[in-house]
Design a protein around this motif. Structure first.
Motif, PDB file in Angstrom:
ATOM      1  N   SER A  76       0.827  -1.258   0.052  1.00 38.83           N
ATOM      2  CA  SER A  76      -0.087  -0.158  -0.136  1.00 38.83           C
ATOM      3  C   SER A  76       0.951   1.032  -0.139  1.00 38.83           C
ATOM      4  CB  SER A  76      -0.765   0.058   1.265  1.00 38.83           C
ATOM      5  OG  SER A  76      -1.740  -1.087   1.111  1.00 38.83           O
ATOM      6  N   ASP A  86      -5.186  -1.377  -5.426  1.00 43.21           N
ATOM      7  CA  ASP A  86      -4.572  -1.915  -4.254  1.00 43.21           C
ATOM      8  C   ASP A  86      -5.696  -2.774  -3.364  1.00 43.21           C
ATOM      9  OD1 ASP A  86      -3.108  -2.533  -1.950  1.00 43.21           O
ATOM     10  OD2 ASP A  86      -3.139  -0.430  -0.988  1.00 43.21           O
ATOM     11  N   GLU A  87      -5.468  -4.039  -3.594  1.00 42.01           N
ATOM     12  CA  GLU A  87      -6.357  -4.889  -3.065  1.00 42.01           C
ATOM     13  C   GLU A  87      -7.806  -4.794  -3.536  1.00 42.01           C
ATOM     14  OE1 GLU A  87      -5.693  -6.741   0.457  1.00 42.01           O
ATOM     15  OE2 GLU A  87      -3.626  -6.310   0.579  1.00 42.01           O
ATOM     16  N   GLN A 147      -7.401   0.374  -1.151  1.00 44.02           N
ATOM     17  CA  GLN A 147      -7.855  -0.625  -0.588  1.00 44.02           C
ATOM     18  C   GLN A 147      -9.153  -0.380   0.223  1.00 44.02           C
ATOM     19  OE1 GLN A 147      -4.504  -2.130   1.777  1.00 44.02           O
ATOM     20  NE2 GLN A 147      -5.726  -3.918   2.396  1.00 44.02           N
TER      21      GLN A 147
HETATM   22 MG   LIG Z   1      -2.000  -2.951   1.933  1.00 40.02          MG
END
Ligand SMILES: [Mg+2]
Ligand SMILES: Nc1ncnc2c1ncn2[C@@H]1O[C@H](COP(=O)(O)OP(=O)(O)O)[C@@H](O)[C@H]1O
Length: 249
Positions: free
Chosen positions: A41, A170-171, A85
């Motif tokens: 991240s 991100d994710e 995220q």
């Molecule tokens: Mg992360």
């Protein structure tokens, strides 16, 4: 497209990225996997230009331009999109307002005419359809009361509307059920699979990579890329775990 060389970055004086090197050519989807706390991240935030993240060494070039010199909004106008995220909620601002402002600000920065309300709605409907998100959701305030899956789909609608050349996700798969995962993955393919675009896809799970097939997979550990391979590397990680794969390296 994106070239990161020996990147060092710190938060509050603590070095998190410790000499990260990574190159993503046009047309490639590059997955980044790695244990919790590895700095994935942080990498996304540094590339996005988030305040508080200080680059102490190294370089990042984006289509030949020194990206670290650019303000976050300049990076966005240059074609960078960052998917979070944990998407933020913005009470009092509807998705439609937010997206139209964001798109027209970027068009203005590129010297393009703003879209009219009608043109914008047509575009928004098309992208919402792609992500199977009801237009009524886009009339509601940004992410307020949205489920995890709805937030991620709304974010991918945003990506479709802004039409970036480089997406850092991100994710994006976190908190998605199997059906939402497929919709989001197919959305990423439809929006970003193109010879003149590229994606840096941060994920923990093979299941997203079954839909969005990566050209390359890298392992990020303790602030560095420690291994790069093909799609099979992600499968090995899933089967054997990070420790086993990294020890074998
Ligand atoms: Mg992360
Ligand atoms: N705001 C912060 N202040 C201090 N340390 C942080 C901060 N944000 C993240 N870190 C630390 O940086 C490291 C990398 O975090 P992160 O980039 O979120 O990892 P990942 O996304 O790979 O799980 C972790 O050790 C985390 O505790």
């Amino acid at each position: 497209m994106l070239k990161i060389e020996n990147l060092h970055a710190e938060i509050d004086g603590t070095e998190i990225l410790k000499g990260l090197t990574l190159e993503i050519p046009n047309g490639e989807i590059h997955a980044i996997m790695g244990p919790n706390g590895a700095g994935k991240s942080t990498l996304a935030y540094v590339l996005g230009g988030r305040p508080g993240y200080e680059v102490t060494q190294g370089s990042v070039t984006f289509n030949g331009q020194d990206m670290l010199e650019l303000e976050p909004h300049e990076r966005a106008s240059a074609g960078l999109f960052l998917g979070f995220q944990y998407p933020v909620e913005i009470p009092g601002v509807s998705n439609v307002q937010f997206l139209r402002e964001a798109l027209n600000a970027q068009r203005k920065a590129r010297g393009e005419e703003p879209l009219t309300g009608g043109e914008f709605l047509k575009l928004a409907k098309e992208k919402a359809g792609l992500l199977k998100l009801d237009m009524d959701m886009l009339k509601r305030n940004v992410n307020v009361g949205f489920s995890g899956g709805e937030k991620k789909r709304a974010e991918m609608v945003q990506m479709g509307i802004l039409d970036p050349t480089l997406a850092i996700l991100d994710e994006t798969d976190s908190g998605l059920d199997i059906d939402a995962l497929r919709v989001v993955g197919e959305g990423i393919n439809a929006i970003m699979r193109a010879p003149d675009k590229a994606v840096l896809l941060i994920t923990h799970y093979q299941r997203l990579l079954d839909v969005v097939k990566p050209d390359k997979v890298s392992i990020l550990s303790q602030g560095r890329i420690v291994r790069t391979g093909g799609a099979d590397l992600a499968k090995r990680l899933e089967d054997e775990g990070y420790d086993a794969v990294m020890e074998a390296a």
